[in-house]
Write an enzyme that holds these catalytic residues in place. Sequence first.
Site, PDB file in Angstrom:
ATOM      1  N   LYS A 186      41.603   3.661  43.558  1.00 35.55           N
ATOM      2  CA  LYS A 186      42.557   3.320  44.627  1.00 35.55           C
ATOM      3  C   LYS A 186      43.324   4.559  45.093  1.00 35.55           C
ATOM      4  O   LYS A 186      43.538   4.746  46.292  1.00 35.55           O
ATOM      5  CB  LYS A 186      43.529   2.248  44.137  1.00 35.55           C
ATOM      6  CG  LYS A 186      42.908   0.886  43.914  1.00 35.55           C
ATOM      7  CD  LYS A 186      43.953  -0.190  43.683  1.00 35.55           C
ATOM      8  CE  LYS A 186      44.909   0.151  42.556  1.00 35.55           C
ATOM      9  NZ  LYS A 186      44.248   0.346  41.261  1.00 35.55           N
ATOM     10  N   THR A 225      42.315   7.633  44.946  1.00 35.69           N
ATOM     11  CA  THR A 225      41.370   8.474  45.680  1.00 35.69           C
ATOM     12  C   THR A 225      41.147   7.937  47.096  1.00 35.69           C
ATOM     13  O   THR A 225      41.104   8.706  48.062  1.00 35.69           O
ATOM     14  CB  THR A 225      40.035   8.536  44.922  1.00 35.69           C
ATOM     15  OG1 THR A 225      40.291   8.864  43.563  1.00 35.69           O
ATOM     16  CG2 THR A 225      39.119   9.577  45.512  1.00 35.69           C
ATOM     17  N   ARG A 242      52.693   6.613  43.442  1.00 33.13           N
ATOM     18  CA  ARG A 242      53.553   6.586  42.264  1.00 33.13           C
ATOM     19  C   ARG A 242      53.439   7.889  41.479  1.00 33.13           C
ATOM     20  O   ARG A 242      52.390   8.532  41.486  1.00 33.13           O
ATOM     21  CB  ARG A 242      53.180   5.412  41.354  1.00 33.13           C
ATOM     22  CG  ARG A 242      53.538   4.053  41.903  1.00 33.13           C
ATOM     23  CD  ARG A 242      53.028   2.951  40.998  1.00 33.13           C
ATOM     24  NE  ARG A 242      51.567   2.898  40.962  1.00 33.13           N
ATOM     25  CZ  ARG A 242      50.862   2.254  40.049  1.00 33.13           C
ATOM     26  NH1 ARG A 242      51.481   1.635  39.047  1.00 33.13           N
ATOM     27  NH2 ARG A 242      49.556   2.234  40.102  1.00 33.13           N
ATOM     28  N   LYS A 300      43.727   7.859  30.071  1.00 33.14           N
ATOM     29  CA  LYS A 300      43.404   7.653  31.492  1.00 33.14           C
ATOM     30  C   LYS A 300      43.350   8.959  32.268  1.00 33.14           C
ATOM     31  O   LYS A 300      42.626   9.088  33.249  1.00 33.14           O
ATOM     32  CB  LYS A 300      44.448   6.719  32.117  1.00 33.14           C
ATOM     33  CG  LYS A 300      44.158   6.336  33.565  1.00 33.14           C
ATOM     34  CD  LYS A 300      45.189   5.327  34.044  1.00 33.14           C
ATOM     35  CE  LYS A 300      44.908   4.901  35.485  1.00 33.14           C
ATOM     36  NZ  LYS A 300      45.144   5.973  36.448  1.00 33.14           N
ATOM     37  N   ALA A 344      52.019  -1.598  36.644  1.00 33.99           N
ATOM     38  CA  ALA A 344      51.779  -2.840  37.365  1.00 33.99           C
ATOM     39  C   ALA A 344      51.568  -4.029  36.440  1.00 33.99           C
ATOM     40  O   ALA A 344      51.729  -5.170  36.862  1.00 33.99           O
ATOM     41  CB  ALA A 344      50.568  -2.691  38.281  1.00 33.99           C
ATOM     42  N   PHE A 375      46.549  -1.609  39.883  1.00 33.30           N
ATOM     43  CA  PHE A 375      45.530  -2.541  39.379  1.00 33.30           C
ATOM     44  C   PHE A 375      44.955  -3.416  40.503  1.00 33.30           C
ATOM     45  O   PHE A 375      44.881  -2.994  41.652  1.00 33.30           O
ATOM     46  CB  PHE A 375      46.083  -3.359  38.216  1.00 33.30           C
ATOM     47  CG  PHE A 375      46.481  -2.512  37.046  1.00 33.30           C
ATOM     48  CD1 PHE A 375      45.595  -1.587  36.501  1.00 33.30           C
ATOM     49  CD2 PHE A 375      47.743  -2.619  36.470  1.00 33.30           C
ATOM     50  CE1 PHE A 375      45.940  -0.794  35.420  1.00 33.30           C
ATOM     51  CE2 PHE A 375      48.093  -1.830  35.391  1.00 33.30           C
ATOM     52  CZ  PHE A 375      47.195  -0.909  34.862  1.00 33.30           C
ATOM     53  N   PHE A 378      29.558   5.705  44.558  1.00 31.47           N
ATOM     54  CA  PHE A 378      29.175   6.667  43.524  1.00 31.47           C
ATOM     55  C   PHE A 378      27.732   7.107  43.782  1.00 31.47           C
ATOM     56  O   PHE A 378      26.941   6.390  44.419  1.00 31.47           O
ATOM     57  CB  PHE A 378      29.299   6.051  42.135  1.00 31.47           C
ATOM     58  CG  PHE A 378      30.723   5.837  41.692  1.00 31.47           C
ATOM     59  CD1 PHE A 378      31.275   6.615  40.689  1.00 31.47           C
ATOM     60  CD2 PHE A 378      31.518   4.851  42.274  1.00 31.47           C
ATOM     61  CE1 PHE A 378      32.585   6.419  40.274  1.00 31.47           C
ATOM     62  CE2 PHE A 378      32.816   4.653  41.870  1.00 31.47           C
ATOM     63  CZ  PHE A 378      33.368   5.442  40.861  1.00 31.47           C
ATOM     64  N   TRP A 423      35.370  11.102  47.914  1.00 34.34           N
ATOM     65  CA  TRP A 423      35.399  11.835  46.647  1.00 34.34           C
ATOM     66  C   TRP A 423      34.531  13.084  46.739  1.00 34.34           C
ATOM     67  O   TRP A 423      34.925  14.155  46.258  1.00 34.34           O
ATOM     68  CB  TRP A 423      34.899  10.926  45.516  1.00 34.34           C
ATOM     69  CG  TRP A 423      34.929  11.589  44.161  1.00 34.34           C
ATOM     70  CD1 TRP A 423      35.999  11.721  43.336  1.00 34.34           C
ATOM     71  CD2 TRP A 423      33.823  12.208  43.495  1.00 34.34           C
ATOM     72  NE1 TRP A 423      35.643  12.385  42.186  1.00 34.34           N
ATOM     73  CE2 TRP A 423      34.313  12.700  42.259  1.00 34.34           C
ATOM     74  CE3 TRP A 423      32.476  12.390  43.815  1.00 34.34           C
ATOM     75  CZ2 TRP A 423      33.486  13.369  41.344  1.00 34.34           C
ATOM     76  CZ3 TRP A 423      31.657  13.058  42.914  1.00 34.34           C
ATOM     77  CH2 TRP A 423      32.168  13.536  41.685  1.00 34.34           C
TER      78      TRP A 423
END
Length: 934
Positions: free
Chosen positions: A385, A387, A409, A420, A639, A670, A758, A787
């Site tokens: 999200k 990205t 954020r 993460k 979240a 999320f 991807f 990306w």
Amino acid sequence: MRGEVLRLCFPMRLCLSLPFAAAPYRALSGWQAASGQAARKITENARKSLASLKREHPRLEPTLAIIQAHNAPLVQEMNKNFAEEVGLRVINVCLPEDSSKDEIVNEILRLNEDPNVQGLALDLPESLCSSKILNAVKPEKDVDGLSDINLGRLVRGEDSDYFVSPTAGAVMELLEDLDGKTVLLVGIDGALGSSLQCLLQRRGAITASCLWKSPGLQSKLHHADVVVAGSPKPDSVPKSWLKPGTTIINCSPDLLSEKHSYDQKNSNTTENAVCSLAVAMRMQNMVKNTERWIQSQQLRKWDLHCLKLQPLSPVPSDIEISRAQSPKAVDVLAKEIGLLTDEIEIYGQTKAKVRLSLLERLKDQPDGKYVLVAGITPTPLGEGKSTVTIGLVQALTAHLNINSFACLRQPSQGPTFGVKGGAAGGGYAQVIPMEEFNLHLTGDIHAITAANNLLAAAIDARILHESTQSDKALYNRLVPVVKGVRGFSSIQLARLRRLGINKTDPETLTEEEISRFVRLDIDPSTITWQRVVDTNDRFLRKITVGQANTEKGFVRQAQFDIAVASEIMAILALTTSLKDMKERLGKIVVANDKKGEPVTAEDLGVTGALAVLMKDAIKPTLMQTLEGTPVFVHAGPFANIAHGNSSILADKIALKLVGEKGFVVTEAGFGADIGMEKFFNIKCRASGLVPSVVVLVATVRALKMHGGGPSVSAGAPLKKEYTEENLQLVADGCCNLQKQIQITQLFGVPVVVALNVFKTDSPAEVDLVCEIAKQSGAFDAVPCSHWSDGGRGAVKLAQAVEKAANQKSSFKYLYSLELPIAEKIKVIAQKVYGAKDIELSPAAQSQIDRYTRQGFGKLPICMAKTHLSLSHQPERKGVPTGFILPISDVRASIGAGFIYPLVGTMSTMPGLPTRPCFYDIDLDPITEEVKGLF
């Protein structure tokens, strides 16, 4: 001579006169009357113009600052009188006569940056009137028109962009019918000389200049029709050198000084009248400059210079990509997007805090379009999200030339060093520098930690002191005698008022009132406020405090939460102003007293201190993407245990800056069932903002997982089902995508699906997802390659978002705040999660009853639930149905403004895995470069 001549440019130190008895164009009394009449007319026009501006801008108080380095009370008095008549405020900055040039420049620079000063003038000895000093004045504050920039504009004839020196203006006002006349400037060069020559020539005059001691002076004086002198005529120059009828205007800098004496009849009266004309013109310039200043406060058109990307294949690591790009200096970026110099506080080269005063400046500016990026139920790896958010704004601004802002954020250092990693986006869609984004930033989380733990310390200390002291002893310590006087602090007076004790004299309270005032009677078993640290530390999930002998046996079990789980973080994200934040901090409920009533931070007397610790954290941090587009980073509530959205203030400021046709793209944590639902029902209620469109991020990988694919674990290689084409798994998993689209439609907002592609995704899989999404009600569904390609890979997404944002929105909340707490929980469980019903534990029901009785029943709901499933069971993928949602407990964040039910067991302190990210993070001791972040 240069210094003396430059002094002539300052109307507060000079005036104009007719020192000879030669017959001028007008008689002496005519000059005096004309100059006085002109000064009055100019002053009256300036007064009317300023009055009109003040009617349009009632809070306007234009201020002219004048730096002086000599004693000139007559000048100050004249300046004051004219300013008062016009309606201007004047500040006289009186420096010592022996001030150095550097000291004067420093004072100029200070006033340049003072947002309350709109104009700046100088009144200095000739020895200090250097080019360095004159050009230190900001051109936009140079009301005397002395800077090289202003003079250049005057010479080039850029009419709307320069000021005429008030002295030169006064000279021109007095002279008529100059066409073909010869005007000699004696002893005048520099700024005044340049201005006069330019203005005289525009009026058709033939100009020449010289000094009183110049060879050939007699001939030049004899041929001159008008003489403008920069100093009094020496006795060695006889009147006979002037031809009859010559007009002479004296601009001597000594005419108003205390040392000046001039014995010609009527000269002082004339000089004062002409000097008044120059001063009036300065005030006129100041009013015009005020108009310019008002215009500068309005939204400016962006002049954004985007950074070029040269994507490589294969795509390097995130930190390598970030480091390969050279970001713009943040002050350059700020200027490009219309921020004023006094609206930013720079942190290093690439970060700046943005002051909230901008909201007042742009309050009448229409908001741009408001876009939320949410997602399907994610895998533990995340679906990109952040990205997508960055790729989208890069596409909008760098490729479609549409103003846009990303609002993200701030990441917690817990996940950054845990499992993460960072949260700056990835690949060629990142916030840069990514290491600064992920580490410390501008210290907001540290400020939250300090404020949170100060409040925690205040709770335990108050319990200890109340348990070991009498009412009298407590009162004497809480309201001490200082220098023989006992007085309440403002926060103590507020507590007295809440108790219904309307007294201000500490000596007048009764024993019963003293007892009520000093005793909070906190019930330790009800304390909900925990200490925090911004590190994943599982061994702090349960601790014991108070074991030292000095705590006199006051021992209790407690815990640490991760810093971003603090209610103060949620307050930061939901506040709308500094005043609002202070009020919210005061409303924080930390426990109940032994009668069951809430005890707040305000009761503990710590509200003001918390606000002080948070005064800088409330300002959003400005950064940039890889393509040089602006980003706000502000607040970072999780979240799953909080509402999971960046700050309202960042969104509001960005919406003003982008303009009516621009876009602000913000992200909810999320899946849509968690972050988006809270965005609509909590954040939008607090902000009053209405979203234009939702971008729903999906990946083939996550859809395969929801279609029955094997489990996905962070750090473990993906199974072949995720790297090989499998259309059936994708089709089966699209049920989760369809459900998230339906959830979005509950709020009446158009949804665009962004398929984050991807390299292992096949074209058939991509086409299948997009087709199913559109059939399920999405406005559009677009594959994205940001990306690997940067903003260019999200151009089609940006175009779809622009079209969707122009659709009519019928935004609505999911539930009414008037519903009982349990009913609101049930609405979310059934309509969003797909539950059959909810099940309240006895503890949860008890808390609901308590919060309802305490008056908190009308707050929105913030569900604390796993993000890995629509249900409460992380292993249940796809779209679970028929389940009963268990509510194990219900807690309240009264300052933030929501009730949060706990679904099952939710940890507010993550732990470290067997191999945390910190194994790969390192610092090069020579280059100081950070390595290993991702």
